[in-house]
Write an enzyme that holds these catalytic residues in place. Sequence first.
Site: not given
Length: 297
Positions: A50, A278
Amino acid sequence: MRRTASALAATLCAVALGLTTAGPAGAKSSPPTADPHSVKTSSYVALGDSYSSAAGVAPFVAAAPATCSRSLVNYAHDVAAVTRPSSFTDVTCSGARTSDFFSSQAPGVAPQLDAVTKGTRLVTMTIGGNDEGVFANSFFGCATLSSTDVMGSPCERRYGTTFTDQIVNETYPHLVAALTAVRKKAPAASVVILGYPRILPATGQLSCYRSMPIAMGDVPWLNHEQDVLNATVRRAARQTGARFVDMTPSSLGHDACQPVGRRWIEPAIAPVNAFPVHPNALGEAAMARETLLQLGH
């Protein structure tokens, strides 16, 4: 505070976290397999998890499986925009583990190694953070425990060296196997593996607790875990002749506790155009910049 910690735990489960613009510090290579200016970038294949797919960062690659959350502004696309390879293939996928190089991660998602061929000349990736579930398990554990002792280190007391032991003893051989397999399929390629950018500040900050509900004493403990993971990635790169891009120096001061426009990692609560914990578009651009330094651009 208890509700905030619960929200983080729920969010982490929902997105299946893998782990987990100032001028860049110099990228580090371990070891350099060639002079950067002689590195060929065509054809280029982007692998990884990711942090490579830029999970949650719109706009997305329309043809990509939804489960991969593959962004058009991930660092691989940024690298390709500069290097202009004759062929560029992006198979990055949120949640990927090293095992997903060899087998299908989900219906409609081919093993990532299928994209690598004998003619591939450049491969980039972040991988390893999802292995053994270390990243998600450690942040999940800290989120659920933090409200019981906000100023202490409940997560460290509960888990001790469990996660770092798993990284060193289990993730490392998985990384070596994955990188070796890439090298076998593309023996002439430059293989570049990035470390993970710093997620948290050096010390706990009460002002950040609402967006990153981690107990103050557990912040250095989680930073150490991330340092161990990055050192393990570096070691695997050295073992297999890949280039390692150290994102730690340039990402200091751009952690999830920084304001919008400065942070490269979005916080767990109310992230902006990225999955929680993230990289955002700025973080992906920084990862591309450090990678391009490796490539002599």
